[in-house]
Design a protein around this motif. Structure first.
Motif, mmCIF file in Angstrom:
data_model
loop_
_atom_site.group_PDB
_atom_site.id
_atom_site.type_symbol
_atom_site.label_atom_id
_atom_site.label_comp_id
_atom_site.label_asym_id
_atom_site.label_seq_id
_atom_site.Cartn_x
_atom_site.Cartn_y
_atom_site.Cartn_z
ATOM 1 N N ILE A 295 0.836 -1.207 0.000
ATOM 2 C CA ILE A 295 0.000 0.000 0.000
ATOM 3 C C ILE A 295 0.867 1.252 0.000
ATOM 4 O O ILE A 295 0.622 2.207 -0.734
ATOM 5 N N GLU A 296 1.906 1.226 0.847
ATOM 6 C CA GLU A 296 2.805 2.381 0.919
ATOM 7 C C GLU A 296 3.538 2.581 -0.409
ATOM 8 O O GLU A 296 3.815 3.714 -0.825
ATOM 9 N N ALA A 297 3.859 1.452 -1.075
ATOM 10 C CA ALA A 297 4.537 1.546 -2.370
ATOM 11 C C ALA A 297 3.620 2.181 -3.412
ATOM 12 O O ALA A 297 4.068 2.976 -4.259
ATOM 13 N N ILE A 298 2.315 1.834 -3.371
ATOM 14 C CA ILE A 298 1.357 2.431 -4.305
ATOM 15 C C ILE A 298 1.249 3.930 -4.052
ATOM 16 O O ILE A 298 1.220 4.736 -4.990
ATOM 17 N N LYS A 299 1.183 4.322 -2.783
ATOM 18 C CA LYS A 299 1.106 5.749 -2.457
ATOM 19 C C LYS A 299 2.325 6.493 -2.989
ATOM 20 O O LYS A 299 2.216 7.596 -3.545
ATOM 21 N N ALA A 300 3.489 5.880 -2.830
ATOM 22 C CA ALA A 300 4.715 6.519 -3.319
ATOM 23 C C ALA A 300 4.702 6.632 -4.835
ATOM 24 O O ALA A 300 5.140 7.638 -5.407
ATOM 25 N N ALA A 301 4.161 5.584 -5.495
ATOM 26 C CA ALA A 301 4.094 5.596 -6.960
ATOM 27 C C ALA A 301 3.182 6.709 -7.454
ATOM 28 O O ALA A 301 3.500 7.413 -8.419
ATOM 29 N N VAL A 302 2.029 6.880 -6.800
ATOM 30 C CA VAL A 302 1.099 7.944 -7.186
ATOM 31 C C VAL A 302 1.725 9.319 -6.948
ATOM 32 O O VAL A 302 1.601 10.233 -7.764
ATOM 33 N N ALA A 303 2.408 9.448 -5.812
ATOM 34 C CA ALA A 303 3.023 10.735 -5.478
ATOM 35 C C ALA A 303 4.098 11.121 -6.485
ATOM 36 O O ALA A 303 4.267 12.293 -6.817
ATOM 37 N N GLU A 304 4.811 10.141 -7.016
ATOM 38 C CA GLU A 304 5.917 10.417 -7.931
ATOM 39 C C GLU A 304 5.460 10.620 -9.373
ATOM 40 O O GLU A 304 6.131 11.297 -10.147
#
Length: 367
Positions: A295-304
């Motif tokens: 989940i945290e990886a998805i959030k980071a992907a969206v943020a980037e």
């Protein structure tokens, strides 16, 4: 010495242009090309063209004298066409600038373009439509002598009080010399002013990407390919980017592209619709839970990978996760879209076809 600008040949039909228009024409074409040949064709023994001597000397233009040996025949046109073909076959040029409003030069323009060269046309607003469209870009002399303002919100061009109407170029032909702006010319001006926003919008819809932005250069390329008379100079702008910036229907912006930045545009109306539209907020009702690291990886992907409206393309999210070692099988779902929806923390919208875009839900927040 190496030159940055491409070599062009300038060929002028003196019977179809006022000598007062030569200076602004040279000023316009030399923004795009280096003129290695400058010739003007006409019978300079006549009273109509007798005053050209000073203009030719001021700008280094070589006159090609053509006597009118027959009534009703235009020897100047024939000489210009013959010289143009000789210059074309010399393979020394990358383009031509043809100054005329005469439809007889239509085939010449198309023939030059068939060899892969660029053709800039210059003439009056009542120029033959076929010749205008045969050129890569056609610039109205009236626009150079009396630059119009950008169209206002009602579609009409803004007045330009700085330049008097008397600067409009007179024509040497008796049939049209009675008026600098015949009815056909006025209709052409009104039509191009009213149609500008419509044509730009049509071009935008053809080249816009999934997130609603379109490269300004692609919009300009599409317009030039289909409407050669839509040159920024005809609307009082020096570049197409400035032309778009002056329209109240488009927002223009510098955005990141690749390793640098490029100029993008999109309709302001689309921006207004983006926020209130129901973005298909869908959350997977599945009881399966994603691992918190994923989940945290998805959030980071969206943020980037998000755009200015905080939406991220699923293809960009997938690429980011892959590059950072997060495999889909680690999520426990068969598709990335299902995995993102299962978190219950993202909004989703349809970007066309199978393309999806995601952003962190309103109740969440990204740094």
């Amino acid at each position: 010495m190496k030159h940055d600008l491409p070599p062009f040949a300038l060929l002028i039909d003196a019977d179809n242009v006022s000598k007062d228009a030569i200076a602004p024409i040279l000023g316009e074409i030399t923004r795009h090309a280096r003129l290695t040949v400058k010739r003007v064709y006409g019978d300079f023994t006549t009273t109509n063209l007798g005053g050209w001597r000073e203009t030719l000397a001021d700008h280094g233009i070589h006159p090609i004298q053509q006597y009118r040996n027959s009534t009703g025949k235009n020897a100047s046109d024939s000489a210009l066409i013959i010289d143009a073909m000789d210059l074309l076959h010399s393979r020394r040029f990358e383009g031509f600038a043809l100054v005329s409003s005469d439809g007889d030069f239509t085939r010449l323009a198309t023939r030059i373009r068939e060899d892969g060269l660029t053709v800039y046309g210059f003439g009056r607003t009542d120029a033959a439509r076929a010749f205008v469209q045969a050129c890569d870009s056609y610039i109205f002399i009236e626009s150079l002598l009396n630059p119009p303002g950008l169209p206002s919100s009602d579609g009409n061009p803004a007045p330009n009080p700085a330049t008097p109407k008397s600067n409009l170029p007179p024509t040497s032909k008796p049939a049209t010399s009675k008026s600098d702006a015949p009815p056909a010319s006025k209709q052409a001006k009104q039509k191009t002013s009213v149609d500008l926003k419509t044509l730009v919008m049509r071009a935008y819809t053809k080249v816009a990407d999934e997130d609603g932005w379109a490269l300004v250069s692609r919009v300009e390329q599409y317009l030039r390919a289909n409407h050669s008379e839509l040159n920024p100079s005809n609307y009082g702008a020096t570049t197409f980017f400035k032309l778009l910036s002056g329209l109240d229907t488009f927002r223009v912006s510098q955005r990141k592209q690749g390793n640098g930045h490029a100029q993008f545009c999109r309709p302001k109306q689309a921006e207004q619709k983006t926020t209130p539209v129901a973005m298909l907020i869908q959350h997977d009702p599945s009881p399966r839970q994603l691992p918190q690291p994923y989940i945290e990886a998805i959030k980071a992907a969206v943020a980037e990978t998000r755009n200015t409206d905080h939406w991220a393309k699923i293809a960009d999210i997938r690429a980011y996760l892959h590059q950072n070692g997060h495999k889909l099988e680690n999520s426990g779902f068969s598709s990335l879209a299902e995995a993102i929806r299962a978190t219950g923390q993202f909004d989703m919208c349809d970007a066309g076809g199978t393309n999806k875009m995601f952003r962190l839900a309103i109740q969440q927040s990204l740094p």
